[in-house]
Design an enzyme around this catalytic site. Structure first.
Site, PDB file in Angstrom:
ATOM      1  N   LYS A 116     -18.097   0.395  15.510  1.00 51.10           N
ATOM      2  CA  LYS A 116     -18.478   1.414  14.803  1.00 51.10           C
ATOM      3  C   LYS A 116     -17.480   2.341  14.250  1.00 51.10           C
ATOM      4  O   LYS A 116     -17.533   2.806  13.409  1.00 51.10           O
ATOM      5  CB  LYS A 116     -18.961   2.590  16.779  1.00 51.10           C
ATOM      6  N   LYS A 196     -25.617 -12.025  12.993  1.00 48.40           N
ATOM      7  CA  LYS A 196     -26.940 -11.849  14.487  1.00 48.40           C
ATOM      8  C   LYS A 196     -27.368 -11.386  13.770  1.00 48.40           C
ATOM      9  O   LYS A 196     -27.098 -10.619  12.762  1.00 48.40           O
ATOM     10  CB  LYS A 196     -26.030 -11.267  15.498  1.00 48.40           C
ATOM     11  N   LYS A 199     -31.102  -5.152  11.310  1.00 49.07           N
ATOM     12  CA  LYS A 199     -31.592  -4.347  10.567  1.00 49.07           C
ATOM     13  C   LYS A 199     -30.729  -3.897   9.766  1.00 49.07           C
ATOM     14  O   LYS A 199     -31.043  -3.506   8.522  1.00 49.07           O
ATOM     15  CB  LYS A 199     -32.368  -3.144  11.104  1.00 49.07           C
TER      16      LYS A 199
END
Ligand code: TRP
Length: 327
Positions: A116, A196, A199
């Site tokens: 992140k 992977k 969304k």
């Protein structure tokens, strides 16, 4: 529904909108399978979503969509509890209490936190750092042992075990050490064939989208990049389309053989996958339309779910506060 004797299962999913094929193969299949023979609790984690989204309308809408999708896929509120995390604010209190036994170094080195910092450098908020502590609280508050998740959650589950152990060591054995439960496809790659399916990466195959959109997503999938000419033999082991065929029919070996011998081309194999996926999810798609037409249904399921859990959450907090010398 919540008898003490059945093994308890808990899982949470971020409200990222409609579920996609990666969610389904990686975890939701197990959510649905484990609602039988277990005391299963499933949660849409809207508190967690706040670590990356500050659009309040979007969070609310996506929470609703995710719940609707899960119900359409077969999550049965008669068998399992489905609720919204923020409807049980005790999770946040337990997260705070657990955080007092968590060294900062543990959360700083968590892979998702490092990622992140890279992917949202302008919003490295404090909640990102404590994300795994809240996740631990979600599971521990109901003393769940089994946690169906995708492989990307392995590190979080490992940390959850350490946090629970640290608390138990200081305040006396109370919390169960949770275990991750994976499907036989714990990692599902997206349409790019490499990363992977997610969304946020924009590489998903939708379950509930328009048929034309889903077909387009599948036809755009990256296959075996070494197969250049139609007459080149394909390598099903590396081809994401071939891998996905394993879960949407019982004759994937035949399909793989067609690829290896170049009897079939990538386009044929993709078209077949699109047909099979649409057939596989036809019932869920129909059910979603039915449930969507029932005003208030999803909200009522979520509300009732949170209400069912109230006594359990209160009891855990009572014991924890007492042992920690509060109140
Ligand atoms: N971190 C999980 C994810 O991104 C979501 C989650 C939150 C979760 N709390 C949980 C998963 C508790 C399992 C158990 O998918």
């Amino acid at each position: 529904m919540t008898t003490e004797t059945l093994p308890r299962v808990f899982s949470g999913v971020q409200p990222s909108g409609l579920p996609h094929v990666g969610n389904y193969l990686g975890a939701f299949r197990n959510y649905i399978a484990m609602q039988d023979g277990h005391d299963a609790i499933y949660c849409i984690v809207d508190y967690h979503a706040l670590t990356s989204t500050h659009d309040s309308e979007l969070i609310r809408r996506n929470t609703h969509e995710m719940a609707l999708g899960l119900l359409a896929l077969g999550l049965d509120p008669e068998k399992a509890v489905l609720f919204r995390q923020s409807d049980r604010p005790e999770h946040a209190e337990l997260a705070y209490l657990l955080s007092t036994v968590v060294p900062v170094s543990w959360v700083e080195r968590t892979p998702s936190f490092k990622e992140k910092k890279r992917t949202q450098p302008d919003d490295v908020n404090h909640a990102l750092l404590t994300y795994p502590v809240l996740q631990t609280a979600d599971i521990a508050i109901y003393h769940a042992r089994y946690v169906p998740v995708g492989k990307d959650q392995a590190a979080h589950l490992e940390l959850a075990r350490e946090i629970v152990r640290a608390w138990n060591a200081r305040y006396g054995d109370y919390f169960v050490e949770p275990e991750a439960v994976f499907t036989d496809s714990p990692v599902v790659r997206g349409t790019d064939g490499v990363q992977k399916m997610s969304k946020s990466l924009g590489n998903v195959v939708e379950i509930f989208g328009d048929e034309a959109v889903i077909r387009k997503q599948i036809m755009s999938m990256v296959t075996d990049t070494q197969r250049v000419l139609r007459t080149d033999p394909g390598r099903p082991e590396v081809c994401n389309v071939c891998q996905l065929h394993r879960f949407f029919g019982d004759d994937y070996e035949l399909i793989w053989d067609g690829e290896r011998t170049a009897r079939t081309g990538c386009v044929d194999t993709k078209r077949l996958l699109a047909d099979r996926m649409l057939t596989f999810f036809a019932e869920a798609r129909e059910r979603r339309r039915e449930l969507e037409a029932k005003p208030g249904y999803v909200e009522e399921v979520l509300r009732a779910g949170a209400e069912t859990l109230a006594p359990m959450a209160a009891e855990t907090l009572r014991v924890v506060r007492d042992r920690m010398g509060l109140g």
